[in-house]
Design an enzyme around this catalytic site. Structure first.
Site, PDB file in Angstrom:
ATOM      1  N   HIS A 157       0.846  -1.203   0.000  1.00 37.71           N
ATOM      2  CA  HIS A 157       0.000   0.000   0.000  1.00 37.71           C
ATOM      3  C   HIS A 157       0.886   1.260   0.000  1.00 37.71           C
ATOM      4  O   HIS A 157       0.899   2.045   0.964  1.00 37.71           O
ATOM      5  CB  HIS A 157      -0.892  -0.035   1.245  1.00 37.71           C
ATOM      6  CG  HIS A 157      -2.083   0.870   1.193  1.00 37.71           C
ATOM      7  ND1 HIS A 157      -1.992   2.205   0.880  1.00 37.71           N
ATOM      8  CD2 HIS A 157      -3.385   0.631   1.428  1.00 37.71           C
ATOM      9  CE1 HIS A 157      -3.197   2.743   0.941  1.00 37.71           C
ATOM     10  NE2 HIS A 157      -4.059   1.807   1.267  1.00 37.71           N
ATOM     11  N   GLU A 261      -0.652   0.957  -5.545  1.00 35.83           N
ATOM     12  CA  GLU A 261      -0.535  -0.184  -4.636  1.00 35.83           C
ATOM     13  C   GLU A 261      -0.550  -1.490  -5.431  1.00 35.83           C
ATOM     14  O   GLU A 261      -1.583  -1.858  -5.988  1.00 35.83           O
ATOM     15  CB  GLU A 261      -1.708  -0.147  -3.652  1.00 35.83           C
ATOM     16  CG  GLU A 261      -1.927   1.227  -3.032  1.00 35.83           C
ATOM     17  CD  GLU A 261      -3.306   1.369  -2.385  1.00 35.83           C
ATOM     18  OE1 GLU A 261      -3.918   0.363  -1.991  1.00 35.83           O
ATOM     19  OE2 GLU A 261      -3.787   2.514  -2.281  1.00 35.83           O
TER      20      GLU A 261
HETATM   21  C1  BG6 Z   1      -7.051   1.805  -0.410  1.00 37.81           C
HETATM   22  C2  BG6 Z   1      -8.489   1.486  -0.670  1.00 37.81           C
HETATM   23  O1  BG6 Z   1      -6.255   0.705  -0.748  1.00 37.81           O
HETATM   24  O2  BG6 Z   1      -6.878   2.066   0.990  1.00 37.81           O
HETATM   25  C3  BG6 Z   1      -9.372   2.631  -0.188  1.00 37.81           C
HETATM   26  O3  BG6 Z   1      -8.699   1.256  -2.060  1.00 37.81           O
HETATM   27  C4  BG6 Z   1      -9.096   2.921   1.273  1.00 37.81           C
HETATM   28  O4  BG6 Z   1     -10.730   2.294  -0.387  1.00 37.81           O
HETATM   29  C5  BG6 Z   1      -7.602   3.182   1.443  1.00 37.81           C
HETATM   30  O5  BG6 Z   1      -9.857   4.032   1.681  1.00 37.81           O
HETATM   31  C6  BG6 Z   1      -7.189   3.482   2.882  1.00 37.81           C
HETATM   32  O6  BG6 Z   1      -7.612   2.473   3.735  1.00 37.81           O
HETATM   33  P1  BG6 Z   1      -7.370   2.590   5.287  1.00 37.81           P
HETATM   34  O7  BG6 Z   1      -7.962   1.348   5.894  1.00 37.81           O
HETATM   35  O8  BG6 Z   1      -5.888   2.675   5.488  1.00 37.81           O
HETATM   36  O9  BG6 Z   1      -8.069   3.840   5.742  1.00 37.81           O
END
Ligand code: BG6
Length: 287
Positions: A157, A261
């Protein structure tokens, strides 16, 4: 000393360039900083918790064994959004060589609730390598040490730091099908390089192994992924969603980040007992 460690993090400094470094927390095996010749390349929220109380908002959190919120996959539906890897304390396994370190995660590192929510024996190893003063490699191996198969998603991510996201384009994704999470609409496709001027949350399927993130038409980062990583999520929360996130600061910070990601998230990968799966990304910074 190329590798230094304290009780909660490990830092690799490149032997040929003391200004190039990468810092990894035991918490989530999260890369929280990658500096190339003194310049930070990863976006990290100023209000992100780094004390293990909440997944890091920035850097490179590792998503495993599920992507997204619980949905229609009973085997992982008791887990929180994006699984438990990013919010577990990994074991520092040591250095492989002066520019490479490894972290390990298994059921012994999980709390009782998580263990009962995902009741499998497994071994995950994250390897972080400062391959050159301007290249960062991160890989994950997942091994099924159980007697039954399990399904999983993996996602790197990555929050890239960019001067201004409205001048960024992402090339290599033309004509690919994607799921648009903002509109909850499947099988959209686009012809242009990706540019971002509003909330953006898409899961591109069957993406190429190389993507180029450009700023003002010039390459900023080249990301090469292993063939085992078939999908790419592109995310920017923009104004309203950034406002809602308590750990997102400054609120205008979305101008200076783009999440690209690499992962396996459009479907689950099944791993049989004794099987092993590996996925990796290699990121080159051009400036
Ligand atoms: C991304 C998703 O990978 O992560 C989004 O596609 C999400 O939908 C984002 O909002 C952040 O997620 P988190 O759980 O870290 O707030």
């Amino acid at each position: 000393m190329p590798i230094t460690a304290d009780s909660s993090s490990v830092t690799i400094t490149h032997p040929d360039s003391p200004q190039s470094s990468v810092k990894i927390l035991h918490y989530g095996a999260t890369v929280v900083s990658w500096k190339v010749k003194g310049d930070e390349k990863l976006w990290l929220s100023e209000s992100s918790k780094l004390d293990g109380s909440r997944a890091v908002r920035g850097g490179i959190p590792l998503v495993f064994p599920r992507f997204g919120p619980p949905g229609s996959h009973p085997a992982t539906d008791k887990l929180p959004q994006h699984g438990f890897a990013r919010s577990s304390i990994w074991e520092f396994l040591g250095e492989v060589n002066p520019t490479t370190v490894q972290f390990g995660l298994g059921p012994e590192n999980l709390d009782a609730d998580t263990k009962s929510a995902w009741d499998y024996d497994f071994s995950v190893i994250a390897t972080v390598e400062l391959a050159s003063p301007s290249q960062l490699n991160v890989s994950i191996s997942v091994e099924n040490t159980d007697r039954k198969p399990f399904d999983f998603n993996v996602l790197f991510h990555t929050y890239y730091k960019v001067p201004e996201v409205e001048k960024v384009s992402l090339e290599g994704f033309t004509e690919l099908k994607y799921y648009n999470k903002v509109k909850d609409s499947n099988d959209e496709s686009g012809l242009q390089p990706i540019t971002i001027h509003e909330e953006f949350d898409r899961v591109y399927r069957s993406t190429p192994d190389v993507a180029v993130i450009k700023f003002d038409q010039k390459p900023l980062y080249t990301v090469e992924n292993s063939k085992s990583l078939t999908d790419t999520v592109v995310w920017n929360p923009w104004t309203v969603t950034a406002e809602k996130m308590t750990d997102f600061a400054p609120k205008q910070g979305f101008h200076h980040m783009i999440c690209v990601e690499n992962g396996n998230v459009a479907g689950f990968t099944t791993l049989k007992p004794e099987e092993k799966w590996e996925g990796s990304i290699a990121i080159k910074s051009h400036i």
